[in-house]
Design an enzyme around this catalytic site. Structure first.
Site, short mmCIF file in Angstrom:
data_model
loop_
_atom_site.label_atom_id
_atom_site.label_comp_id
_atom_site.label_asym_id
_atom_site.label_seq_id
_atom_site.Cartn_x
_atom_site.Cartn_y
_atom_site.Cartn_z
N VAL A 203 0.63 -5.26 -5.48
CA VAL A 203 -0.50 -5.88 -6.16
C VAL A 203 -0.70 -5.30 -7.56
CG1 VAL A 203 -3.01 -6.20 -6.09
CG2 VAL A 203 -1.67 -6.46 -4.00
N LYS B 239 -9.56 -9.76 13.28
CA LYS B 239 -8.60 -8.70 12.98
C LYS B 239 -8.12 -8.13 14.30
CE LYS B 239 -6.95 -6.35 9.41
NZ LYS B 239 -6.58 -6.86 8.09
P1 NAD Z 1 1.66 -1.27 -1.88
O1 NAD Z 1 1.96 -0.31 -0.79
O2 NAD Z 1 2.71 -2.21 -2.36
O3 NAD Z 1 1.18 -0.46 -3.18
C1 NAD Z 1 0.24 0.56 -3.14
C2 NAD Z 1 0.62 1.57 -4.22
O4 NAD Z 1 -0.44 2.51 -4.34
C3 NAD Z 1 1.89 2.35 -3.88
O5 NAD Z 1 2.78 2.32 -4.99
C4 NAD Z 1 1.37 3.77 -3.63
O6 NAD Z 1 2.30 4.77 -3.98
C5 NAD Z 1 0.15 3.80 -4.51
N1 NAD Z 1 -0.86 4.80 -4.16
C6 NAD Z 1 -1.26 5.22 -2.93
N2 NAD Z 1 -2.21 6.17 -3.05
C7 NAD Z 1 -2.45 6.33 -4.38
C8 NAD Z 1 -3.33 7.14 -5.13
N3 NAD Z 1 -4.16 8.00 -4.56
N4 NAD Z 1 -3.29 7.04 -6.48
C9 NAD Z 1 -2.46 6.19 -7.10
N5 NAD Z 1 -1.58 5.39 -6.43
C10 NAD Z 1 -1.58 5.47 -5.09
O7 NAD Z 1 0.34 -2.05 -1.41
P2 NAD Z 1 -0.26 -3.39 -2.02
O8 NAD Z 1 0.15 -4.52 -1.18
O9 NAD Z 1 -0.01 -3.41 -3.49
O10 NAD Z 1 -1.82 -3.19 -1.73
C11 NAD Z 1 -2.63 -2.39 -2.58
C12 NAD Z 1 -4.08 -2.50 -2.16
O11 NAD Z 1 -4.50 -3.86 -2.22
C13 NAD Z 1 -4.37 -2.04 -0.72
O12 NAD Z 1 -5.67 -1.48 -0.68
C14 NAD Z 1 -4.37 -3.35 0.06
O13 NAD Z 1 -5.14 -3.25 1.23
C15 NAD Z 1 -5.01 -4.27 -0.94
N6 NAD Z 1 -4.71 -5.68 -0.74
C16 NAD Z 1 -3.43 -6.12 -0.77
C17 NAD Z 1 -3.17 -7.48 -0.60
C18 NAD Z 1 -1.77 -8.02 -0.67
O14 NAD Z 1 -1.63 -9.25 -0.76
N7 NAD Z 1 -0.74 -7.20 -0.66
C19 NAD Z 1 -4.24 -8.37 -0.40
C20 NAD Z 1 -5.55 -7.90 -0.39
C21 NAD Z 1 -5.77 -6.54 -0.58
#
Ligand code: NAD
Length: 355
Positions: A187, A81
């Site tokens: 996600v 990382k």
């Molecule tokens: P994203 O930014 O597209 O979506 C995250 C959503 O969560 C946003 O709509 C945001 O408004 C909402 N949010 C933030 N705080 C919140 C809370 N307290 N309560 C409710 N909603 C809240 O991000 P993503 O890519 O969907 O990733 C989501 C999670 O999955 C993260 O933890 C990320 O690290 C993890 N993740 C993502 C991927 C990927 O491929 N994108 C892969 C592995 C892990």
């Protein structure tokens, strides 16, 4: 200096590189936890930290997490990382990205980077001008691996939820199964759409309330406030927003049989896995169930390295192995009485030659 090697977060990293480039002002840390299974792969985070020690801790923890995630996904990749320490204004320049690319190149392929928080696809294209050890570049055609990893992450989580429902509730169908989804972004939104297709009953929440409401309208679900989602009485709670939500308060609030979602680092502290188990809640270890995105990113990198295009069918075939891995973890957990997070960690440590 001995103190640094004794730090728990250091965890015998193979390499920790401190980078400073005077001309561009770049300050970065590149951590490679393990190359036992292949080049250390993990994204670059661009973030303003309160102090450099917090940046170092974040980088080391994320890097070790990538070792575990890649090993458990069966990828020929190790874990690494990088973090770029942003100033308060989060100013990012092309010169900084070029200097960062040079630093990655200097490691000769021991570290392979990609996007993480604060880094865009365009940033990765800029980095790729200086080093080939980059993934997460734009897709080059239909059916080609690469691009946004979100849909692959969502697909793996959907399959993982199905496996959890089968294991814990003895049900082969998601029809009528009530899933509370925290976070309806890339996600969480993808997971909700896949679940809806199978007739699951959905309760959705996002701090962006309009986003949750419009998805609820589309999928005939119910939107609730982000404060109440964790306490929703449901079969499955699916966290897809923030990490560290499974703390003492969060676990006490849960009213579900299963926790299975994509957020990284869901357990606030290691003992919270045991606390979930003590409440009889089945937990899908986050780095196992959310590996779909890294599977896509790694497939793209390995294909490009070998002078060919990665195939979406290959990515999906690997993602479809996630439920089997989860089932193996839960069976081991059931028979040993050891919580599923610890079982997963032990399996991952064995896979990276540290068992
Ligand atoms: P994203 O930014 O597209 O979506 C995250 C959503 O969560 C946003 O709509 C945001 O408004 C909402 N949010 C933030 N705080 C919140 C809370 N307290 N309560 C409710 N909603 C809240 O991000 P993503 O890519 O969907 O990733 C989501 C999670 O999955 C993260 O933890 C990320 O690290 C993890 N993740 C993502 C991927 C990927 O491929 N994108 C892969 C592995 C892990």
């Amino acid at each position: 200096m001995t103190a640094f090697w004794a730090e728990p977060d250091f965890d015998a990293h193979e390499l920790v590189q401190l980078v400073h480039d005077r001309a561009s002002g770049l300050t970065a840390i590149i951590a490679v936890h393990s190359t036992y299974c292949g080049p250390g792969a993990g994204g670059t985070r661009f973030w303003h930290y309160e102090n450099p020690a917090m940046a170092m801790r974040d980088c080391l923890r994320l890097s070790r997490g990538m070792s575990y995630k890649n090993a458990m996904a069966g990828l020929p990749m190790g874990g690494g990382k990088a973090v770029i320490l942003a100033d308060e204004q989060r100013i990012k320049t092309p010169e900084m990205l070029a200097a960062f690319g040079d630093a990655v190149e200097g490691l000769g392929g021991r570290y392979v980077t990609a996007e993480d928080v604060g880094i865009t696809e365009a940033d990765m294209v800029a980095v790729s001008q200086r080093t080939a050890h980059v993934s997460g570049l734009p897709v080059e055609g239909n059916g080609t691996a690469g691009g946004d990893p979100g849909p692959f992450t969502a697909y793996g989580i959907y399959l993982g939820i199905k496996a959890a429902v089968r294991h814990k509730l003895g049900r082969d169908s998601l029809s009528g199964v009530h899933v509370a989804v925290q976070g309806t972004g890339s996600v969480g939104g993808g997971v909700a759409r896949l679940l809806a297709r199978d007739g699951a009953r959905l309760t959705l929440a996002d701090i962006n309330e309009a986003r949750a409401a419009s998805l609820a309208a589309e999928l005939e679900g119910t939107a609730v406030s982000s404060e109440s989602i964790m306490a929703t009485a449901c079969d499955v709670f699916s966290p897809n927003a923030l990490g560290a939500i499974l703390d003492d308060t969060g676990i006490a609030a849960l009213d579900c049989a299963i926790v299975a979602g994509g957020a990284n680092n869901q357990l606030a502290r290691p003992e919270h896995g045991e606390k979930l188990a003590a409440r009889g809640i089945l937990y899908a270890p986050d780095y196992v169930i959310n590996a779909g995105g890294i599977i896509s990113v790694a497939t793209e990198y390995l294909a490009r390295r070998d002078g060919r295009m990665g195939d979406v069918a290959d990515v999906n075939a690997r993602v479809e192995q996630i439920p089997g891995r989860l089932e193996a973890i839960w069976q081991e957990s059931d028979s040993s009485g050891v919580s599923s997070d610890v079982v997963a960690d032990r399996m991952a440590q064995k896979l990276i030659g540290r068992g």
